[in-house]
Design an enzyme around this catalytic site. Sequence first.
Site, PDB file in Angstrom:
ATOM      1  N   CYS A  85       0.481   9.362  -5.145  1.00 52.18           N
ATOM      2  CA  CYS A  85       0.631   8.033  -5.804  1.00 52.18           C
ATOM      3  C   CYS A  85      -0.534   8.057  -6.941  1.00 52.18           C
ATOM      4  O   CYS A  85      -0.477   8.670  -7.814  1.00 52.18           O
ATOM      5  CB  CYS A  85       0.417   6.624  -4.712  1.00 52.18           C
ATOM      6  SG  CYS A  85       1.034   5.180  -5.297  1.00 52.18           S
ATOM      7  N   HIS A 202       4.116   8.156  -0.430  1.00 54.74           N
ATOM      8  CA  HIS A 202       3.148   8.294   0.599  1.00 54.74           C
ATOM      9  C   HIS A 202       3.061   9.105   1.909  1.00 54.74           C
ATOM     10  O   HIS A 202       3.737   8.361   2.749  1.00 54.74           O
ATOM     11  CB  HIS A 202       2.489   7.050   0.774  1.00 54.74           C
ATOM     12  CG  HIS A 202       1.755   6.325  -0.314  1.00 54.74           C
ATOM     13  ND1 HIS A 202       0.565   6.382  -0.365  1.00 54.74           N
ATOM     14  CD2 HIS A 202       2.539   5.225  -1.306  1.00 54.74           C
ATOM     15  CE1 HIS A 202       0.037   5.525  -1.473  1.00 54.74           C
ATOM     16  NE2 HIS A 202       1.320   5.196  -1.891  1.00 54.74           N
ATOM     17  N   GLU A 204       1.034  10.104   3.852  1.00 51.89           N
ATOM     18  CA  GLU A 204       0.180   9.528   4.961  1.00 51.89           C
ATOM     19  C   GLU A 204       0.714   8.498   5.636  1.00 51.89           C
ATOM     20  O   GLU A 204       0.084   8.272   6.738  1.00 51.89           O
ATOM     21  CB  GLU A 204      -1.113   9.536   4.399  1.00 51.89           C
ATOM     22  CG  GLU A 204      -1.531   8.479   3.498  1.00 51.89           C
ATOM     23  CD  GLU A 204      -0.840   8.195   2.027  1.00 51.89           C
ATOM     24  OE1 GLU A 204      -1.008   7.261   1.344  1.00 51.89           O
ATOM     25  OE2 GLU A 204       0.004   9.318   1.604  1.00 51.89           O
TER      26      GLU A 204
END
Length: 230
Positions: A85, A202, A204
Amino acid sequence: MTVAIIRFGGSNCDRDAERALAHLEIDAEIVWHEDGLPEDTTGIMLPGGFSYGDYLRAGAMAARSPIMAEVREAAADGVPVLGVCNGAQIGCESGLTEGAFTTNESARFQCEHVYLRVERADTPWTAAYEEGEVIEIPIAHGEGRYEIRDERLTELEDENRILFRYCDETGETGPEVNPNGSKHNVAGVLGDHEGVAVLMPHPERATVPDVGPTAGQGVLRGFERAVELE
């Protein structure tokens, strides 16, 4: 191994990244950008957020932090680097990868789950998947539209450096399933070698089972695989 998660003023996904890597039993530590890279760094993550408030252009100011010269040098030495990002914006702005991320076609901040098609499965970041596999990972960005000159994008495609494309759940691409207007639905690209990658979604946030889907685990496992390949 120890992954250095670089925190800039305005980073807000550094702790998410640390938690996700800890869940995968990958050692990681958050590093303030002014402190430089620790000597034991064997992987580098540029996390999401709004470094320097996205002034000038998203990622432009962080890309000029002195630590990014260290990151480029480490990448040239084979240390795996992943930008996510805002980290992807910083990666492009600092020359780790080509192209740029700019304002979404909608001109709005978009936070939603999207589908990605794995374009190649022979890199550290995608080895957990099959080529053509569709995975679900969230996005959260206002400047996620990937832009690059048409002729250079063709060259990147010919060089097989596209990692992910936005698609529907069947793997079909097109403008109707392109959340931000990225050229050719590009969601992630490789740098000059396979140990460097940036992507707008994302992983994560799709790693820890307690908070949702876990398809992002395979991307973060890339830190381990990149080191194993050295």
